[in-house]
Scaffold this motif. Structure first.
Motif, mmCIF file in Angstrom:
data_model
loop_
_atom_site.group_PDB
_atom_site.id
_atom_site.type_symbol
_atom_site.label_atom_id
_atom_site.label_comp_id
_atom_site.label_asym_id
_atom_site.label_seq_id
_atom_site.Cartn_x
_atom_site.Cartn_y
_atom_site.Cartn_z
ATOM 1 N N LEU A 56 0.832 -1.193 0.000
ATOM 2 C CA LEU A 56 0.000 0.000 0.000
ATOM 3 C C LEU A 56 0.869 1.246 0.000
ATOM 4 O O LEU A 56 1.765 1.382 0.832
ATOM 5 C CB LEU A 56 -0.900 0.000 1.242
ATOM 6 N N GLY A 57 0.613 2.152 -0.938
ATOM 7 C CA GLY A 57 1.341 3.411 -1.001
ATOM 8 C C GLY A 57 0.602 4.512 -0.254
ATOM 9 O O GLY A 57 -0.587 4.718 -0.482
ATOM 10 N N ILE A 58 1.299 5.172 0.656
ATOM 11 C CA ILE A 58 0.727 6.295 1.404
ATOM 12 C C ILE A 58 1.698 7.463 1.315
ATOM 13 O O ILE A 58 2.905 7.280 1.520
ATOM 14 C CB ILE A 58 0.502 5.938 2.889
ATOM 15 N N ASP A 59 1.187 8.653 1.019
ATOM 16 C CA ASP A 59 2.073 9.813 0.951
ATOM 17 C C ASP A 59 1.350 11.059 1.410
ATOM 18 O O ASP A 59 0.230 11.004 1.926
ATOM 19 C CB ASP A 59 2.672 9.979 -0.454
ATOM 20 N N ILE A 60 1.975 12.197 1.212
ATOM 21 C CA ILE A 60 1.461 13.460 1.734
ATOM 22 C C ILE A 60 0.152 13.883 1.067
ATOM 23 O O ILE A 60 -0.572 14.736 1.598
ATOM 24 C CB ILE A 60 2.533 14.582 1.564
ATOM 25 N N ARG A 61 -0.211 13.272 -0.053
ATOM 26 C CA ARG A 61 -1.492 13.568 -0.688
ATOM 27 C C ARG A 61 -2.659 13.184 0.221
ATOM 28 O O ARG A 61 -3.754 13.694 0.100
ATOM 29 C CB ARG A 61 -1.616 12.833 -2.026
ATOM 30 N N ASN A 62 -2.378 12.260 1.153
ATOM 31 C CA ASN A 62 -3.376 11.805 2.121
ATOM 32 C C ASN A 62 -3.307 12.638 3.389
ATOM 33 O O ASN A 62 -3.485 12.128 4.492
ATOM 34 C CB ASN A 62 -3.113 10.338 2.465
ATOM 35 N N LEU A 63 -3.032 13.924 3.227
ATOM 36 C CA LEU A 63 -2.694 14.797 4.355
ATOM 37 C C LEU A 63 -3.728 14.747 5.478
ATOM 38 O O LEU A 63 -3.378 14.636 6.649
ATOM 39 C CB LEU A 63 -2.530 16.239 3.869
ATOM 40 N N GLN A 64 -5.023 14.825 5.158
ATOM 41 C CA GLN A 64 -6.050 14.828 6.185
ATOM 42 C C GLN A 64 -6.054 13.524 6.982
ATOM 43 O O GLN A 64 -6.291 13.519 8.185
ATOM 44 C CB GLN A 64 -7.428 15.057 5.550
ATOM 45 N N GLY A 65 -5.779 12.424 6.283
ATOM 46 C CA GLY A 65 -5.803 11.126 6.955
ATOM 47 C C GLY A 65 -4.561 10.814 7.751
ATOM 48 O O GLY A 65 -4.585 9.940 8.628
ATOM 49 N N LEU A 66 -3.469 11.503 7.473
ATOM 50 C CA LEU A 66 -2.221 11.204 8.173
ATOM 51 C C LEU A 66 -2.342 11.408 9.677
ATOM 52 O O LEU A 66 -1.685 10.710 10.457
ATOM 53 C CB LEU A 66 -1.080 12.070 7.618
ATOM 54 N N GLU A 121 6.650 18.840 4.390
ATOM 55 C CA GLU A 121 6.344 17.417 4.232
ATOM 56 C C GLU A 121 7.190 16.572 5.173
ATOM 57 O O GLU A 121 6.705 15.612 5.786
ATOM 58 C CB GLU A 121 6.590 16.991 2.781
ATOM 59 N N ARG A 122 8.455 16.920 5.307
ATOM 60 C CA ARG A 122 9.358 16.166 6.179
ATOM 61 C C ARG A 122 8.843 16.170 7.624
ATOM 62 O O ARG A 122 8.910 15.165 8.330
ATOM 63 C CB ARG A 122 10.767 16.756 6.088
ATOM 64 N N GLU A 123 8.329 17.307 8.049
ATOM 65 C CA GLU A 123 7.774 17.411 9.400
ATOM 66 C C GLU A 123 6.503 16.572 9.545
ATOM 67 O O GLU A 123 6.308 15.895 10.557
ATOM 68 C CB GLU A 123 7.471 18.876 9.732
ATOM 69 N N GLU A 124 5.647 16.619 8.533
ATOM 70 C CA GLU A 124 4.390 15.876 8.590
ATOM 71 C C GLU A 124 4.620 14.364 8.634
ATOM 72 O O GLU A 124 3.835 13.626 9.244
ATOM 73 C CB GLU A 124 3.514 16.213 7.380
ATOM 74 N N LEU A 125 5.689 13.894 7.984
ATOM 75 C CA LEU A 125 5.938 12.454 7.876
ATOM 76 C C LEU A 125 6.909 11.931 8.932
ATOM 77 O O LEU A 125 7.223 10.738 8.944
ATOM 78 C CB LEU A 125 6.478 12.123 6.486
ATOM 79 N N ALA A 126 7.373 12.791 9.818
ATOM 80 C CA ALA A 126 8.372 12.388 10.812
ATOM 81 C C ALA A 126 7.880 11.234 11.676
ATOM 82 O O ALA A 126 8.648 10.320 12.019
ATOM 83 C CB ALA A 126 8.758 13.580 11.681
ATOM 84 N N PHE A 127 6.607 11.226 12.016
ATOM 85 C CA PHE A 127 6.082 10.199 12.919
ATOM 86 C C PHE A 127 6.119 8.815 12.286
ATOM 87 O O PHE A 127 6.419 7.819 12.948
ATOM 88 C CB PHE A 127 4.649 10.549 13.348
ATOM 89 N N ILE A 128 5.813 8.742 10.976
ATOM 90 C CA ILE A 128 5.803 7.422 10.331
ATOM 91 C C ILE A 128 7.223 6.951 10.017
ATOM 92 O O ILE A 128 7.500 5.753 9.993
ATOM 93 C CB ILE A 128 4.911 7.426 9.068
ATOM 94 N N LYS A 129 8.143 7.893 9.826
ATOM 95 C CA LYS A 129 9.541 7.505 9.634
ATOM 96 C C LYS A 129 10.074 6.826 10.886
ATOM 97 O O LYS A 129 10.850 5.869 10.807
ATOM 98 C CB LYS A 129 10.390 8.738 9.286
ATOM 99 N N LYS A 130 9.645 7.294 12.062
ATOM 100 C CA LYS A 130 10.088 6.682 13.319
ATOM 101 C C LYS A 130 9.570 5.256 13.456
ATOM 102 O O LYS A 130 10.180 4.430 14.124
ATOM 103 C CB LYS A 130 9.612 7.529 14.497
ATOM 104 N N ARG A 131 8.431 4.982 12.840
ATOM 105 C CA ARG A 131 7.831 3.653 12.931
ATOM 106 C C ARG A 131 8.357 2.700 11.868
ATOM 107 O O ARG A 131 8.070 1.493 11.904
ATOM 108 C CB ARG A 131 6.309 3.745 12.785
ATOM 109 N N ALA A 132 9.112 3.215 10.906
ATOM 110 C CA ALA A 132 9.501 2.419 9.740
ATOM 111 C C ALA A 132 10.416 1.252 10.103
ATOM 112 O O ALA A 132 11.302 1.363 10.956
ATOM 113 C CB ALA A 132 10.185 3.308 8.708
ATOM 114 N N ASP A 133 10.185 0.134 9.438
ATOM 115 C CA ASP A 133 11.071 -1.030 9.577
ATOM 116 C C ASP A 133 12.300 -0.876 8.699
ATOM 117 O O ASP A 133 13.371 -1.367 9.020
ATOM 118 C CB ASP A 133 10.313 -2.300 9.163
ATOM 119 N N TYR A 134 12.123 -0.196 7.566
ATOM 120 C CA TYR A 134 13.214 0.031 6.622
ATOM 121 C C TYR A 134 13.200 1.502 6.216
ATOM 122 O O TYR A 134 12.156 2.029 5.834
ATOM 123 C CB TYR A 134 13.057 -0.831 5.361
#
Length: 291
Positions: A56-66, A121-134
């Motif tokens: 599943l691809g998720i990116d900043i286009r899903n801003l409201q759902g993030l 974008e980097r700030e918005e995605l920081a939380f999921i980067k911390k959860r990343a396995d890779y």
């Protein structure tokens, strides 16, 4: 069933990775609304006879759902749904260059500046980067190199290290690489350029390699350089860095820098990091002389 969430910075290669996974037999969905992720997972599990791998691809286009994604991932884990997260990253300067080359608009840029959008974008995605396995930094990767890493993780099931080291030889007369994190000058070492039989060769040839490494200065420098890099990398990782560019330069980037870069790479292979060696200027003298 293996369920992979592919996310990361816009322009870092998410679409390419999803295509690679699709070629491997993964059922791929891009930009699904975040609230539908548990439903997709449940359906995929129920259809495990026909779907054994999904991405599943998720990116900043899903801003409201993030804003809801953190809680949804926690709930999925509690419900026993297993998933892996691959986060694709790249240096901001590289991302800006890619957007300029493709002439595409950043999802957050609208009429604003791309560099500001990338940092937001980097700030918005920081939380999921911390959860990343890779975490895969694609700043210096060619498409074939990216595919090799994806194959390692999702096809060959090899262990993947999230820290990526590029060892780059260069010639000072062609300029210091702009993306260097560490720069070392090896022009103090004996120069094969002045040995007629070695001049047309490079540090990739064992004659040049042996000539340079026979000197005491080269052996001491080689040992101390490896010791320093081995000390620095764990500290960089602690600070959140996931890639390092080590640039080693001599005058023309053909003999001494290539030799030391290759020597360092040999040592680095014993450490648990992904290593890539590049020789930026190794052929430039030959090209210049042929013109």
């Amino acid at each position: 069933m293996r369920f992979v969430i592919v996310t990361g910075m816009s322009g870092a290669g998410k679409s390419s990775v999803l295509k690679m996974l699709e070629d491997m037999g993964y059922f791929c969905v891009d930009n699904l609304p975040v609230r539908l992720i548990p439903k997709l997972t449940k359906i995929a599990i129920e259809e495990s006879d026909s779907i054994d791998r999904a991405a599943l691809g998720i990116d900043i286009r899903n801003l409201q759902g993030l804003s809801e994604l953190d809680d949804i991932l926690d709930a999925m884990k509690e419900a026993g749904y297993r998933y892996e997260i691959l986060f694709l990253d790249a240096d901001s300067n590289v991302l800006i260059k890619r957007y300029k080359e493709t002439r595409r608009n950043h999802p957050l840029a609208l009429q604003g500046r791309v560099d500001k959008a990338i940092e937001a974008e980097r700030e918005e995605l920081a939380f999921i980067k911390k959860r990343a396995d890779y975490i895969m930094d694609t700043s210096h990767m060619l498409v074939r190199e990216l595919k090799h890493e994806i194959d390692r993780i999702f096809l060959d099931n090899d262990e993947y290290e999230n820290f990526f080291v590029t060892i780059l030889s260069f010639g000072f007369k062609y300029g210091i690489p702009e993306d260097s994190d560490l720069v070392f000058d090896v022009r103090f070492l004996p120069n094969p350029y002045y040995i007629p039989e070695l001049k047309p060769l490079t540090g990739n040839d064992h004659e040049v390699y042996d000539y340079v490494m026979e000197s005491e200065q080269a052996r001491i420098f080689d040992k101390k350089l490896f010791e320093m890099i081995s000390f620095l990398i764990p500290n960089y990782i602690t600070e959140g860095k996931n890639q390092l560019v080590i640039s080693i330069g001599c005058t023309g980037g053909k003999h001494r820098s290539v030799t030391i870069a290759n020597a360092l790479a040999k040592h680095m292979k014993q450490l648990p990091y992904s290593i890539k060696v590049e020789h930026r200027d190794i052929d430039k003298d030959a090209v210049t002389k042929g013109e």
